[in-house]
Design a protein around this motif. Sequence first.
Motif, mmCIF file in Angstrom:
data_model
loop_
_atom_site.group_PDB
_atom_site.id
_atom_site.type_symbol
_atom_site.label_atom_id
_atom_site.label_comp_id
_atom_site.label_asym_id
_atom_site.label_seq_id
_atom_site.Cartn_x
_atom_site.Cartn_y
_atom_site.Cartn_z
ATOM 1 N N LEU A 1 0.782 -1.234 0.000
ATOM 2 C CA LEU A 1 0.000 0.000 0.000
ATOM 3 C C LEU A 1 0.818 1.290 0.000
ATOM 4 O O LEU A 1 0.359 2.311 -0.513
ATOM 5 N N ASN A 2 2.003 1.247 0.613
ATOM 6 C CA ASN A 2 2.826 2.456 0.733
ATOM 7 C C ASN A 2 4.303 2.097 0.621
ATOM 8 O O ASN A 2 4.687 0.973 0.943
ATOM 9 N N PRO A 3 5.139 3.058 0.198
ATOM 10 C CA PRO A 3 6.569 2.787 0.078
ATOM 11 C C PRO A 3 7.294 2.879 1.417
ATOM 12 O O PRO A 3 6.844 3.546 2.344
ATOM 13 N N ALA A 4 8.410 2.187 1.470
ATOM 14 C CA ALA A 4 9.357 2.328 2.584
ATOM 15 C C ALA A 4 10.731 2.476 1.941
ATOM 16 O O ALA A 4 11.152 1.615 1.163
ATOM 17 N N PRO A 5 11.447 3.558 2.235
ATOM 18 C CA PRO A 5 12.714 3.841 1.545
ATOM 19 C C PRO A 5 13.873 2.982 2.045
ATOM 20 O O PRO A 5 13.873 2.513 3.185
ATOM 21 N N VAL A 6 14.848 2.801 1.178
ATOM 22 C CA VAL A 6 16.098 2.177 1.588
ATOM 23 C C VAL A 6 16.676 3.013 2.726
ATOM 24 O O VAL A 6 16.658 4.243 2.674
ATOM 25 N N VAL B 1 -1.184 -10.437 8.652
ATOM 26 C CA VAL B 1 0.141 -9.813 8.638
ATOM 27 C C VAL B 1 0.048 -8.330 8.288
ATOM 28 O O VAL B 1 -0.830 -7.923 7.519
ATOM 29 N N TRP B 2 0.955 -7.563 8.888
ATOM 30 C CA TRP B 2 1.042 -6.130 8.625
ATOM 31 C C TRP B 2 2.511 -5.735 8.569
ATOM 32 O O TRP B 2 3.325 -6.253 9.311
ATOM 33 N N VAL B 3 2.825 -4.775 7.711
ATOM 34 C CA VAL B 3 4.160 -4.179 7.651
ATOM 35 C C VAL B 3 3.960 -2.669 7.783
ATOM 36 O O VAL B 3 3.116 -2.088 7.088
ATOM 37 N N TYR B 4 4.740 -2.053 8.688
ATOM 38 C CA TYR B 4 4.608 -0.623 8.961
ATOM 39 C C TYR B 4 5.927 0.101 8.729
ATOM 40 O O TYR B 4 6.993 -0.446 8.990
ATOM 41 N N TYR B 5 5.821 1.336 8.260
ATOM 42 C CA TYR B 5 6.961 2.251 8.202
ATOM 43 C C TYR B 5 6.489 3.580 8.796
ATOM 44 O O TYR B 5 5.535 4.182 8.282
ATOM 45 N N ARG C 1 2.820 4.060 9.326
ATOM 46 C CA ARG C 1 1.974 3.949 8.125
ATOM 47 C C ARG C 1 1.986 2.490 7.663
ATOM 48 O O ARG C 1 3.021 1.836 7.667
ATOM 49 N N VAL C 2 0.825 1.992 7.247
ATOM 50 C CA VAL C 2 0.751 0.606 6.763
ATOM 51 C C VAL C 2 1.389 0.524 5.381
ATOM 52 O O VAL C 2 0.943 1.166 4.429
ATOM 53 N N VAL C 3 2.459 -0.262 5.278
ATOM 54 C CA VAL C 3 3.140 -0.504 4.008
ATOM 55 C C VAL C 3 2.476 -1.675 3.297
ATOM 56 O O VAL C 3 2.264 -1.665 2.095
ATOM 57 N N GLY C 4 2.146 -2.711 4.062
ATOM 58 C CA GLY C 4 1.509 -3.889 3.485
ATOM 59 C C GLY C 4 0.648 -4.574 4.521
ATOM 60 O O GLY C 4 0.875 -4.441 5.724
#
Length: 130
Positions: free
Chosen positions: A69-74, A96-100, A103-106
Amino acid sequence: YDLKPGLVCEEEYVVTEEYSAKHIGSGTVMVLSTPSMILLIERTALNCVQKYLPVNHTTVGTMVSVKHLNPAPVGGMVRVVVKLIGVEGRRLLFEVWVYYKGRVVGEGQHERYIVEVERFLERVRRIQSE
């Protein structure tokens, strides 16, 4: 197996260049790639349940259904959260959730199966020799 729905685990990972879409070849920008996001989800789920399994057992990933859903930078730090929502025999289902930065990334679901390592490898060898 001593696994029950409700188990939650989380891990943090730095988005290194090797996880970038540009490096993987799934895109052209230096952000967390979808394949790398899936890798981090699978790794977190594996680590989450491994300590509850008998000796010589592990889990293998069998399904991933996620939205990126959203980017996460290097250089950024992502937090991966997995919640065991279903246990049916050897089948484990996770939300499962991934946050940066909050913000929800995935987000999505991931399924794993418990296997006895030697039996699983024997099956691999049989398939390989066909």
